[in-house]
Motif scaffolding. Structure first.
Motif, PDB file in Angstrom:
ATOM      1  N   GLY A 103      26.623 144.403 129.284  1.00 17.67           N
ATOM      2  CA  GLY A 103      25.115 143.939 128.639  1.00 17.67           C
ATOM      3  C   GLY A 103      24.196 144.326 129.611  1.00 17.67           C
ATOM      4  O   GLY A 103      24.118 143.860 130.665  1.00 17.67           O
ATOM      5  N   LEU A 104      23.119 145.312 129.060  1.00 19.39           N
ATOM      6  CA  LEU A 104      21.721 145.336 130.071  1.00 19.39           C
ATOM      7  C   LEU A 104      20.603 144.754 129.389  1.00 19.39           C
ATOM      8  O   LEU A 104      19.654 145.610 129.169  1.00 19.39           O
ATOM      9  CB  LEU A 104      21.823 147.226 130.276  1.00 19.39           C
ATOM     10  CG  LEU A 104      22.948 147.478 131.315  1.00 19.39           C
ATOM     11  CD1 LEU A 104      23.348 149.058 130.907  1.00 19.39           C
ATOM     12  CD2 LEU A 104      23.105 147.194 132.440  1.00 19.39           C
ATOM     13  N   GLU A 106      26.465 149.030 128.205  1.00 22.84           N
ATOM     14  CA  GLU A 106      25.618 148.278 127.161  1.00 22.84           C
ATOM     15  C   GLU A 106      26.195 148.983 125.705  1.00 22.84           C
ATOM     16  O   GLU A 106      26.101 150.080 125.222  1.00 22.84           O
ATOM     17  CB  GLU A 106      24.070 148.952 127.315  1.00 22.84           C
ATOM     18  CG  GLU A 106      23.255 148.404 126.107  1.00 22.84           C
ATOM     19  CD  GLU A 106      23.048 146.944 125.893  1.00 22.84           C
ATOM     20  OE1 GLU A 106      22.944 146.026 126.407  1.00 22.84           O
ATOM     21  OE2 GLU A 106      23.310 146.937 124.557  1.00 22.84           O
ATOM     22  N   GLY A 115      18.132 144.598 125.638  1.00 19.06           N
ATOM     23  CA  GLY A 115      18.506 143.566 124.779  1.00 19.06           C
ATOM     24  C   GLY A 115      17.646 142.854 123.760  1.00 19.06           C
ATOM     25  O   GLY A 115      17.080 143.631 123.005  1.00 19.06           O
ATOM     26  N   GLY A 155      21.439 141.304 133.042  1.00 16.36           N
ATOM     27  CA  GLY A 155      22.307 142.634 133.190  1.00 16.36           C
ATOM     28  C   GLY A 155      21.670 143.441 134.315  1.00 16.36           C
ATOM     29  O   GLY A 155      22.038 143.850 135.462  1.00 16.36           O
ATOM     30  N   CYS A 156      20.211 144.019 133.817  1.00 13.58           N
ATOM     31  CA  CYS A 156      19.701 144.788 134.765  1.00 13.58           C
ATOM     32  C   CYS A 156      19.083 144.078 135.817  1.00 13.58           C
ATOM     33  O   CYS A 156      19.191 144.808 136.980  1.00 13.58           O
ATOM     34  CB  CYS A 156      18.368 145.449 133.825  1.00 13.58           C
ATOM     35  SG  CYS A 156      18.812 146.389 132.559  1.00 13.58           S
ATOM     36  N   VAL A 161      18.539 149.915 126.519  1.00 13.26           N
ATOM     37  CA  VAL A 161      18.722 148.848 127.564  1.00 13.26           C
ATOM     38  C   VAL A 161      17.527 147.936 127.127  1.00 13.26           C
ATOM     39  O   VAL A 161      16.629 148.066 126.250  1.00 13.26           O
ATOM     40  CB  VAL A 161      18.321 148.810 129.170  1.00 13.26           C
ATOM     41  CG1 VAL A 161      19.400 150.303 129.527  1.00 13.26           C
ATOM     42  CG2 VAL A 161      16.905 149.741 129.319  1.00 13.26           C
ATOM     43  N   LEU A 215      25.172 153.836 127.782  1.00 14.44           N
ATOM     44  CA  LEU A 215      24.929 153.239 126.651  1.00 14.44           C
ATOM     45  C   LEU A 215      25.904 153.692 125.537  1.00 14.44           C
ATOM     46  O   LEU A 215      26.861 154.275 125.534  1.00 14.44           O
ATOM     47  CB  LEU A 215      23.421 153.797 126.091  1.00 14.44           C
ATOM     48  CG  LEU A 215      22.184 153.670 127.166  1.00 14.44           C
ATOM     49  CD1 LEU A 215      20.907 154.281 126.513  1.00 14.44           C
ATOM     50  CD2 LEU A 215      22.010 151.985 127.425  1.00 14.44           C
TER      51      LEU A 215
END
Ligand SMILES: Cc1cc2nc3c(=O)[nH]c(=O)nc-3n(C[C@H](O)[C@H](O)[C@H](O)COP(=O)(O)OP(=O)(O)OC[C@H]3O[C@@H](n4cnc5c(N)ncnc54)[C@H](O)[C@@H]3O)c2cc1C
Ligand SMILES: *[C@@H]1O[C@H](CO)[C@@H](O)[C@H](O)[C@H]1NC(C)=O
Ligand SMILES: *[C@@H]1O[C@H](CO)[C@@H](O)[C@H](O)[C@H]1NC(C)=O
Ligand SMILES: *[C@@H]1O[C@H](CO)[C@@H](O)[C@H](O)[C@H]1NC(C)=O
Length: 461
Positions: free
Chosen positions: A9-10, A32, A39, A14-15, A37, A215
Motif C-alpha cells: 500500500g502506497l 500498490e 491512497g 506506505g510512502c 499512489v 502499481l
C-alpha cells in the motif's frame, strides 16, 4: 531477488515508510493495488484546477511532518476560512451567528467528556439543551429549530468522525488536535504534491534508487515465517511472488476487516483479530458539481438546516438527501461546490446512477438556495467511492462506543508479528494504528515513520 522490506500500500503511511527506509539505504519494494499512489488522498483535475476526492486539509501546523514538508519545499499552503451562510429548507436565510455559537459550543463539549463514557450524541444533546436554556432562552419557543439543530450536529459529528450516527462515537477518545490552523489547504497544488515530495520526485527529483515501486499490484497473500532464516513471501493477484526480510502492511482498517483471514498465513493472533473486529471505520463521501459561474458568496460555505415539516415530505427512499448538511467551495478550483455526505447514505450515493445523484442534489440546492435566484445546471460532476473501492472500504477510523472496553485496540493493531527469535517480520502502519492522530494524513505519515524506524533501531525518532 530479495528485498529488505516490502511495503503493501502506497498511501501516506506506505510512502513515508518507503522514503524513510530508502534514505537509510534499504532496498524496498512498494506494492500498490490501485493505478496511483496516494491512497485516501486523491487529487483530480476539475473545472479550472483540481479537487480533492479524499483528504482535503492538513489539520494543524505544529509537529506536523506533512506541514513541515510543504514549507521546506516552498509550497504555498493556505488556511481555508469556514465562514458560512445558513439556509432553511423553505429557502429562508437563518442567523449564522446563532448556529455558529451552538456548533462551537457542541464541539467544545467534545473536549470536556463526562467521567463515565457514553455515546457522544447523547452527551452533546444533554449539554446543548442545558446551554440553550441558559444562553439562548429565546430559542426555547421554537422546538422545531432545536430538533433540527440537533439533527444538524449529528451530521457535523459524522463528518468529523466518519461515523453513521453520533451515538456510534464514544465520548472517550484519545484523539488529539495538532496546534495551529485546522484547515490548511494545498489548493491548486493539490494534496498529491505531498506524495511527490515523499517519494523525492517533486520538481523533477530523481526518486530513490533503491525503491522499486509497482502499481496495479494487488497483494493477496502474506506468508510470514517463524524461522529466522526464512523470508517473508508476498503473493499478488497476478501470480507474482516477492521475498523480503520483512513487510510493512498499510492497508486500511476496512480492507483488514474484509480480508485479514485470507491475507495472512499463518492467521493473525487472536488479540489482533479482536482489535480489527471491534474497531470502526465509516464513510465520508463527496459529490462535486461544477457550475458555469459562481452564484454563492465567494469563499463561503452554505449550511442546510431543515424544517421538520419539509423533512417529513421526503419519501423514505430519498432520505439520503437529508444527510448532505451543506456545500463547501473547494480551494483548488473555481465555480465548484462540494456536497459532503456521511454513513449509510454516503454508501448508497456511491451506488446510484450519476444522473439520479445529480438531479437530487440539484433539487436540494434549489430548495435551500434557489428561492431568490436562478441556479444554473451544473456542467460537471465527480463523486468519491471510498466505500465501494475494495482497496479502501471506508474513509477513516473513529473511536466507537466499544473504545472504553478495548482501550488498547489501536496499539494491538500496530504491534508487529515476530518470528521465533523475536524479530519483527510483519509490521502494521496506517491511520488506524495511531492512538492520537488516527483518521488523518499527518497521523498516517507518523505511523509509516514509526514502523520504518522499528526496522532501523539506530535511527533517531
Ligand atoms: C473523503 C475523505 C476526506 C478526508 N479528509 C481528511 C482531511 O481533510 N485531513 C486529513 O488529515 N485526513 C483526511 N482524511 C483521512 C486521510 O485521507 C487518511 O487518514 C489517510 O490518507 C490514510 O493513509 P494510509 O496510508 O493510512 O491509508 P491509505 O491511504 O488507504 O493507503 C493504503 C494503500 O493500500 C492500498 N491497498 C489496499 N489493499 C491493498 C492490497 N491488497 N494490495 C496492495 N495495496 C493495497 C490502497 O490502495 C492504498 O493506496 C480523509 C479521508 C477521506 C476518505
Ligand atoms: C525555498 O526558498 C528559499 C528562499 O527563497 C530558498 O533559499 C530555498 O532554497 C528554497 N527551497 C527549496 C526547496 O526550493
Ligand atoms: C455570518 O455571515 C456574515 C455575513 O455574510 C459574515 O460576515 C460572517 O462572517 C458569518 N459568520 C460566520 C460564523 O460564518
Ligand atoms: C423514490 O420513490 C418514488 C415513488 O416510488 C419514485 O418516484 C422516485 O423516483 C424514487 N426515487 C429514487 C431516487 O429512486
Amino acid at each position: 531477488m530479495s528485498y529488505d522490506t516490502i511495503i503493501v500500500g502506497l498511501g501516506a503511511a506506505g510512502c513515508t515508510a518507503a522514503a524513510t527506509l530508502c534514505k537509510a539505504g534499504k532496498k524496498v519494494l512498494g506494492l500498490e493495488a490501485m493505478n496511483r499512489v496516494g491512497g485516501r488522498v486523491n487529487t483530480v483535475p476539475f473545472s479550472n484546477g483540481v479537487i480533492e476526492l479524499g483528504a482535503e486539509w492538513m489539520h494543524g501546523q505544529e509537529n506536523s511532518r506533512i506541514y513541515d514538508l510543504a514549507i521546506q519545499n516552498n509550497i504555498s499552503v493556505l488556511p481555508q476560512e469556514l465562514s458560512f451562510d445558513v439556509y432553511r429548507s423553505d429557502g429562508s436565510i437563518s442567523n449564522n451567528e446563532t448556529l455558529n455559537d451552538l456548533v462551537t459550543f457542541a464541539l467544545g463539549v467534545v473536549e470536556d467528556p463526562p467521567e463515565v463514557p457514553e455515546p457522544l450524541g447523547q452527551y452533546i444533546t444533554r449539554r446543548m439543551l442545558e446551554y440553550i436554556k441558559t444562553n439562548h432562552p429565546e430559542l426555547e419557543s421554537d422546538q422545531d429549530y432545536i430538533t433540527e439543530v440537533l439533527h444538524f450536529m449529528d451530521l457535523v459529528i459524522n463528518n468529523y468522525e466518519s461515523s453513521n450516527s453520533w451515538n456510534d462515537v464514544s465520548t472517550q477518545s484519545r484523539y488529539d488536535e495538532l496546534g495551529g490552523h485546522q484547515h490548511m489547504s494545498w489548493h491548486k497544488n493539490g494534496y498529491r504534491t505531498l506524495f511527490e515530495i515523499l517519494l523525492n520526485t517533486y520538481n523533477n527529483g530523481p526518486g530513490f534508487p533503491t525503491l522499486d515501486l509497482q502499481l496495479n499490484k494487488e497483494v493477496t497473500s502474506i506468508s510470514w515465517p517463524q524461522d529466522p532464516a526464512e523470508d517473508v513471501v508476498v503473493t499478488c493477484k497476478d501470480g507474482s511472488t516477492y521475498r523480503a526480510k520483512n513487510v510493512i502492511v498499510t492497508v486500511s482498517l476496512g480492507v483488514l476487516k474484509e480480508r485479514h483471514e485470507k491475507l495472512f498465513t499463518p492467521p493473525l493472533p487472536e488479540d489482533k483479530k479482536t482489535a480489527i473486529e471491534k474497531m470502526s471505520i465509516g464513510v465520508v463521501g463527496k459529490v462535486a458539481l461544477q457550475f458555469p459561474e459562481r452564484f454563492w458568496q465567494k469563499g463561503f460555505w452554505t449550511t442546510f438546516l431543515w424544517k421538520g415539516e419539509d423533512r417529513q415530505k421526503i419519501s423514505e427512499n430519498e432520505t439520503w438527501i437529508t444527510t448532505f448538511n451543506g456545500v463547501s467551495p473547494p480551494m483548488g478550483c473555481d465555480n465548484v461546490l462540494t456536497f459532503w455526505g456521511v454513513g449509510d447514505a454516503a454508501k448508497l450515493v456511491e451506488t446510484l446512477p450519476e444522473d439520479v445523484v445529480k438531479r437530487k442534489v440539484m433539487e436540494l440546492l434549489r430548495k435551500f438556495m434557489g428561492k431568490d435566484r436562478t441556479i444554473p445546471e451544473p456542467i460537471g460532476i465527480l463523486r468519491s467511492t471510498w466505500y465501494s473501492n475494495p482497496f479502501t472500504r471506508g474513509s477513516y477510523s473513529y473511536d466507537n462506543v466499544l473504545t472504553p472496553q478495548y482501550p488498547t485496540a489501536r496499539a494491538t493493531l500496530a504491534s508487529p508479528l515476530l518470528d521465533k527469535s523475536g524479530t519483527p517480520r510483519v509490521l502494521f502502519a496506517g491511520e488506524a494504528t495511531d492512538n492520537t492522530h488516527f483518521s488523518t494524513v499527518h497521523g498516517a505519515t507518523d505511523t509509516g515513520f514509526r514502523e520504518a524506524n522499528r526496522l532501523l533501531p539506530q535511527a533517531k525518532l
